[in-house]
Structures are given as C-alpha cells and as structure tokens.
Write a protein that holds these residues in place. Structure first.
Motif, PDB file in Angstrom:
ATOM      1  N   ALA A   1       3.727   7.246   1.501  1.00 40.39           N
ATOM      2  CA  ALA A   1       2.440   6.782   0.959  1.00 40.39           C
ATOM      3  C   ALA A   1       2.016   7.597  -0.230  1.00 40.39           C
ATOM      4  O   ALA A   1       2.454   8.655  -0.476  1.00 40.39           O
ATOM      5  CB  ALA A   1       1.373   6.835   2.032  1.00 40.39           C
TER       6      ALA A   1
ATOM      7  N   VAL B   1       4.553   4.082  -1.815  1.00 41.41           N
ATOM      8  CA  VAL B   1       4.107   2.754  -1.397  1.00 41.41           C
ATOM      9  C   VAL B   1       3.018   2.252  -2.340  1.00 41.41           C
ATOM     10  O   VAL B   1       2.063   2.961  -2.631  1.00 41.41           O
ATOM     11  CB  VAL B   1       3.553   2.792   0.043  1.00 41.41           C
ATOM     12  CG1 VAL B   1       2.980   1.438   0.440  1.00 41.41           C
ATOM     13  CG2 VAL B   1       4.633   3.200   1.018  1.00 41.41           C
TER      14      VAL B   1
ATOM     15  N   HIS C   1       0.666  -0.828  -2.166  1.00 35.63           N
ATOM     16  CA  HIS C   1       0.305  -1.892  -1.223  1.00 35.63           C
ATOM     17  C   HIS C   1       0.214  -3.267  -1.881  1.00 35.63           C
ATOM     18  O   HIS C   1       0.557  -4.267  -1.259  1.00 35.63           O
ATOM     19  CB  HIS C   1      -0.985  -1.532  -0.483  1.00 35.63           C
ATOM     20  CG  HIS C   1      -0.840  -0.309   0.354  1.00 35.63           C
ATOM     21  ND1 HIS C   1      -0.072  -0.275   1.490  1.00 35.63           N
ATOM     22  CD2 HIS C   1      -1.327   0.938   0.193  1.00 35.63           C
ATOM     23  CE1 HIS C   1      -0.102   0.927   2.010  1.00 35.63           C
ATOM     24  NE2 HIS C   1      -0.857   1.693   1.243  1.00 35.63           N
TER      25      HIS C   1
ATOM     26  N   SER D   1       6.760   0.301   6.083  1.00 36.60           N
ATOM     27  CA  SER D   1       6.013   1.222   6.948  1.00 36.60           C
ATOM     28  C   SER D   1       6.647   2.607   6.970  1.00 36.60           C
ATOM     29  O   SER D   1       5.978   3.594   7.272  1.00 36.60           O
ATOM     30  CB  SER D   1       5.908   0.651   8.364  1.00 36.60           C
ATOM     31  OG  SER D   1       7.186   0.632   8.975  1.00 36.60           O
ATOM     32  N   SER D   2       7.924   2.687   6.618  1.00 34.85           N
ATOM     33  CA  SER D   2       8.591   3.996   6.607  1.00 34.85           C
ATOM     34  C   SER D   2       8.616   4.627   5.216  1.00 34.85           C
ATOM     35  O   SER D   2       9.064   5.762   5.056  1.00 34.85           O
ATOM     36  CB  SER D   2      10.007   3.870   7.148  1.00 34.85           C
ATOM     37  OG  SER D   2      10.785   3.055   6.300  1.00 34.85           O
TER      38      SER D   2
ATOM     39  N   LEU E   1       8.620  -5.467   6.052  1.00 37.78           N
ATOM     40  CA  LEU E   1       7.420  -4.849   6.607  1.00 37.78           C
ATOM     41  C   LEU E   1       7.795  -3.550   7.318  1.00 37.78           C
ATOM     42  O   LEU E   1       7.119  -2.521   7.169  1.00 37.78           O
ATOM     43  CB  LEU E   1       6.715  -5.811   7.561  1.00 37.78           C
ATOM     44  CG  LEU E   1       5.360  -5.379   8.095  1.00 37.78           C
ATOM     45  CD1 LEU E   1       4.381  -5.109   6.960  1.00 37.78           C
ATOM     46  CD2 LEU E   1       4.804  -6.435   9.011  1.00 37.78           C
ATOM     47  N   TYR E   2       8.907  -3.564   8.043  1.00 40.06           N
ATOM     48  CA  TYR E   2       9.389  -2.377   8.720  1.00 40.06           C
ATOM     49  C   TYR E   2       9.785  -1.306   7.686  1.00 40.06           C
ATOM     50  O   TYR E   2       9.417  -0.137   7.823  1.00 40.06           O
ATOM     51  CB  TYR E   2      10.567  -2.701   9.636  1.00 40.06           C
ATOM     52  CG  TYR E   2      11.138  -1.488  10.307  1.00 40.06           C
ATOM     53  CD1 TYR E   2      10.482  -0.897  11.376  1.00 40.06           C
ATOM     54  CD2 TYR E   2      12.323  -0.926   9.843  1.00 40.06           C
ATOM     55  CE1 TYR E   2      10.987   0.245  11.984  1.00 40.06           C
ATOM     56  CE2 TYR E   2      12.838   0.227  10.439  1.00 40.06           C
ATOM     57  CZ  TYR E   2      12.176   0.800  11.491  1.00 40.06           C
ATOM     58  OH  TYR E   2      12.676   1.922  12.084  1.00 40.06           O
TER      59      TYR E   2
ATOM     60  N   CYS F   1       3.786  -4.441  -2.343  1.00 43.01           N
ATOM     61  CA  CYS F   1       4.330  -4.770  -1.018  1.00 43.01           C
ATOM     62  C   CYS F   1       3.811  -6.116  -0.520  1.00 43.01           C
ATOM     63  O   CYS F   1       4.582  -6.948  -0.025  1.00 43.01           O
ATOM     64  CB  CYS F   1       3.974  -3.679  -0.014  1.00 43.01           C
ATOM     65  SG  CYS F   1       4.811  -2.109  -0.286  1.00 43.01           S
TER      66      CYS F   1
END
Length: 181
Positions: free
Chosen positions: A181, A148, A150, A177-178, A173-174, A153
């Motif tokens: 990181a 990820v 950020h 979140s999966s 967004l969903y 994103c």
C-alpha cells in the motif's frame, strides 16, 4: 444568480484586476478550456514564461480529454522557450489517456521519462487500457506498479467484471490485496 455573474466578471478581469493562477486552476480542474484559455491569455501578459501558468492551461486540456489541444499547447510552450518539467509530461500523458488514446499515452509515458513511467503515468495507463477493454495491457501495466493505486485496481477489476471474467477478476483481487500500500 447575481453572485455567479460577479464571479464570472471577476474571473474575466472585468472588475479591473488581474486574474489569478488559482482562478485559472479552478477552470482547468473543470476542464473548461474556453474560459481557461481567456484567463491564460490575460495571465500571460504579466507572466509569459511561467511554467506554472502554462502547465495549468495544459491541465485544462488534459481534464477535457483534448489531446490535440494539449499537444498544440505543449508545442507552443516549447517553441516559446518555457521550461518543461515532469508535470508538463504528466499532463500530456493524462490528456491522451482522457481522450481514450492509449497508444499515445503509452508512447509518451515510455519515451518522455528516462527513468521509465512514473506511478501516476502507470495508473493512467491501467485506467485507459481497462476502459478500452484491453485488459491484458492494463494488467501488464498494473503489475509494474510499485504500490497499490486503488483507482487503477478498480478500473481493472471493473473491466474484468464487465466482460464476465469473474474468475480473473477474483485472481487480481487476491493479487491486489497482497500488493504494498
């Protein structure tokens, strides 16, 4: 004001000392190409083949969004036999992205790295395509990222939100979140 003037004099060698790569980096981070160029010329006298010095000057062009200047600088770097590394390529990609030239950033990312684009290049590609409103391209590059980022994103989500595609923004967004990181 006098303190600011003294800093300016010091950074231009007017106080009788050699400027440092740290001073060049400060100007490069600000994207101050004219002042960075002056310091670069001075530093080159004692370190003509330093990849660090050349890359730091390239950083000034990248942060200013000066893709033409970055390309010319990189060309001079190669013609003078200065070692080019992955940071050199990354700054060239960044200069194209910051100039809003997604095609050039994409081409450089794909052609310059034998193992494919780095995560940093992928992030820049997501951001430049999202800023240009090419959300499908931005999403395709984001999907290739292994972790990820950020900033990337948020650039994509903002792009979808700006164009009123809230349902797609919600889906991404969903997905984000999966992601790892």
């Amino acid at each position: 004001l006098p303190m600011r003037s003294a800093r300016c004099l010091r950074s231009h060698g007017a106080l009788g000392r050699q400027p440092t790569s740290t001073e060049l980096n400060i100007l490069a981070t600000a994207g101050n190409v004219p002042e960075a160029s002056r310091l670069f010329q001075e530093l080159q006298q004692s370190q003509p083949d330093s990849t660090l010095i050349w890359n730091t000057m390239l950083k000034a062009h990248a942060n200013a969004g000066d893709f033409v200047g970055a390309t010319l600088h990189c060309s001079r770097m190669v013609s003078r036999g200065v070692r080019v590394n992955s940071k050199t390529v990354g700054k060239l990609v960044e200069s194209a992205a910051n100039a809003g030239d997604g095609e050039a950033a994409e081409w450089l990312s794909l052609s310059a790295m034998s193992s494919g684009p780095s995560e940093i290049s992928l992030s820049m590609l997501v951001r430049v395509w999202a800023q240009l409103g090419e959300l499908a391209r931005a999403a395709a590059w984001l999907a290739r990222m292994s972790s990820v980022d950020h900033v990337a994103c948020m650039a994509l989500l903002n792009g979808f939100a700006r164009t009123g595609m809230l349902d797609i923004a919600s889906e991404w967004l969903y997905k984000m979140s999966s992601m790892r990181a």
